[in-house]
Design a protein around this motif. Structure first.
Motif, mmCIF file in Angstrom:
data_model
loop_
_atom_site.group_PDB
_atom_site.id
_atom_site.type_symbol
_atom_site.label_atom_id
_atom_site.label_comp_id
_atom_site.label_asym_id
_atom_site.label_seq_id
_atom_site.Cartn_x
_atom_site.Cartn_y
_atom_site.Cartn_z
ATOM 1 N N UNK A 55 0.810 -1.215 0.000
ATOM 2 C CA UNK A 55 0.000 0.000 0.000
ATOM 3 C C UNK A 55 0.845 1.268 0.000
ATOM 4 N N UNK A 56 2.123 1.147 0.214
ATOM 5 C CA UNK A 56 3.010 2.308 0.248
ATOM 6 C C UNK A 56 3.453 2.744 -1.146
ATOM 7 N N UNK A 57 3.496 1.836 -2.100
ATOM 8 C CA UNK A 57 3.983 2.153 -3.437
ATOM 9 C C UNK A 57 2.814 2.570 -4.330
ATOM 10 N N UNK A 58 2.824 3.823 -4.792
ATOM 11 C CA UNK A 58 1.735 4.252 -5.678
ATOM 12 C C UNK A 58 1.821 3.561 -7.034
ATOM 13 N N UNK A 59 0.673 3.347 -7.639
ATOM 14 C CA UNK A 59 0.593 2.708 -8.946
ATOM 15 C C UNK A 59 0.292 3.776 -9.986
ATOM 16 N N UNK A 60 1.110 3.834 -11.013
ATOM 17 C CA UNK A 60 0.930 4.796 -12.092
ATOM 18 C C UNK A 60 0.019 4.170 -13.154
ATOM 19 N N UNK A 61 -1.210 4.680 -13.256
ATOM 20 C CA UNK A 61 -2.145 4.163 -14.258
ATOM 21 C C UNK A 61 -1.777 4.732 -15.634
ATOM 22 N N UNK A 62 -1.752 3.903 -16.662
ATOM 23 C CA UNK A 62 -1.368 4.396 -17.989
ATOM 24 C C UNK A 62 -2.432 5.305 -18.604
ATOM 25 N N UNK A 63 -1.953 6.246 -19.425
ATOM 26 C CA UNK A 63 -2.840 7.120 -20.195
ATOM 27 C C UNK A 63 -3.060 6.518 -21.574
ATOM 28 N N UNK A 64 -4.280 6.640 -22.069
ATOM 29 C CA UNK A 64 -4.609 6.267 -23.445
ATOM 30 C C UNK A 64 -5.112 7.537 -24.116
ATOM 31 N N UNK A 65 -4.396 7.974 -25.130
ATOM 32 C CA UNK A 65 -4.740 9.210 -25.844
ATOM 33 C C UNK A 65 -5.656 8.862 -27.010
ATOM 34 N N UNK A 66 -6.848 9.429 -27.041
ATOM 35 C CA UNK A 66 -7.790 9.150 -28.113
ATOM 36 C C UNK A 66 -7.783 10.285 -29.139
ATOM 37 N N UNK A 67 -7.924 9.896 -30.401
ATOM 38 C CA UNK A 67 -7.991 10.880 -31.478
ATOM 39 C C UNK A 67 -6.779 11.791 -31.488
ATOM 40 N N UNK A 68 -7.020 13.077 -31.622
ATOM 41 C CA UNK A 68 -5.946 14.071 -31.701
ATOM 42 C C UNK A 68 -5.640 14.714 -30.350
ATOM 43 N N UNK A 69 -6.096 14.099 -29.256
ATOM 44 C CA UNK A 69 -5.958 14.741 -27.943
ATOM 45 C C UNK A 69 -4.496 15.021 -27.580
ATOM 46 N N UNK A 70 -3.587 14.105 -27.859
ATOM 47 C CA UNK A 70 -2.178 14.338 -27.515
ATOM 48 C C UNK A 70 -1.593 15.435 -28.395
ATOM 49 N N UNK A 71 -1.883 15.373 -29.686
ATOM 50 C CA UNK A 71 -1.396 16.406 -30.604
ATOM 51 C C UNK A 71 -1.917 17.778 -30.187
ATOM 52 N N UNK A 72 -3.189 17.824 -29.787
ATOM 53 C CA UNK A 72 -3.781 19.086 -29.352
ATOM 54 C C UNK A 72 -3.080 19.618 -28.103
ATOM 55 N N UNK A 73 -2.837 18.730 -27.134
ATOM 56 C CA UNK A 73 -2.170 19.173 -25.912
ATOM 57 C C UNK A 73 -0.763 19.676 -26.220
ATOM 58 N N UNK A 74 -0.086 19.028 -27.156
ATOM 59 C CA UNK A 74 1.262 19.451 -27.522
ATOM 60 C C UNK A 74 1.274 20.779 -28.286
ATOM 61 N N UNK A 75 0.100 21.256 -28.708
ATOM 62 C CA UNK A 75 0.027 22.560 -29.366
ATOM 63 C C UNK A 75 -0.159 23.696 -28.346
ATOM 64 N N UNK A 76 -0.407 23.356 -27.074
ATOM 65 C CA UNK A 76 -0.507 24.370 -26.026
ATOM 66 C C UNK A 76 0.869 25.016 -25.847
ATOM 67 N N UNK A 77 0.935 26.239 -25.308
ATOM 68 C CA UNK A 77 2.241 26.811 -24.950
ATOM 69 C C UNK A 77 2.972 25.872 -23.991
ATOM 70 N N UNK A 78 4.296 25.851 -24.048
ATOM 71 C CA UNK A 78 5.060 24.860 -23.282
ATOM 72 C C UNK A 78 4.759 24.898 -21.781
ATOM 73 N N UNK A 79 4.571 26.078 -21.217
ATOM 74 C CA UNK A 79 4.270 26.159 -19.789
ATOM 75 C C UNK A 79 2.895 25.554 -19.482
ATOM 76 N N UNK A 80 1.926 25.784 -20.361
ATOM 77 C CA UNK A 80 0.594 25.195 -20.185
ATOM 78 C C UNK A 80 0.662 23.677 -20.337
#
Length: 122
Positions: A4-29
């Motif tokens: 219970x001490x070790x957190x589990x990192x759940x994987x992300x699944x990017x649908x459609x253009x969601x990752x590309x869209x996020x990568x178009x945000x300004x770098x700080x955003x």
């Protein structure tokens, strides 16, 4: 035995253009949104997150303000063991705070796709 001490990192699944869209945000955003997504992956809930109603159970929207602009990422967190990133976009509403209908329609379509992926995961 479960550690219970070790957190589990759940994987992300990017649908459609969601990752590309996020990568178009300004770098700080991008960095801020990435931190919020990682918090969700470890089971936390960002302070900038709220339920995204009208799509399905467990769909949340992360809303960030950066440099007087609004950026949104919508994720499904209750479909199996993965987190499904349904949509990422810059908020450009012409009618107050409402999310444009075309974005809502896209989120609904991708939520349906995410449910199918989650069902086939097992």
């Amino acid at each position: 035995m479960v550690d219970l001490e070790t957190p589990v990192l759940r994987p992300l699944v990017w649908l459609g253009s969601s990752k590309k869209n996020l990568l178009s945000f300004p770098s700080e955003a991008q960095e801020l949104m990435g931190d919020e997504l990682q918090l969700i992956q470890f089971g936390g809930m960002p302070k900038d997150a709220k339920l995204f109603r009208g799509v399905g159970s467990g769909v949340i929207e992360i809303a960030l303000r950066y440099d007087s602009d609004g950026y949104r990422t919508v994720v499904a967190v209750q479909l199996g063991t993965k987190i499904y990133v349904l949509h990422a976009f810059q908020k450009k509403s012409k009618k107050g705070i409402a999310t444009p209908q075309q974005d809502i329609d896209l989120i609904k379509q991708r939520y349906t796709e995410a449910k199918e992926l989650a069902e086939n995961e097992n």
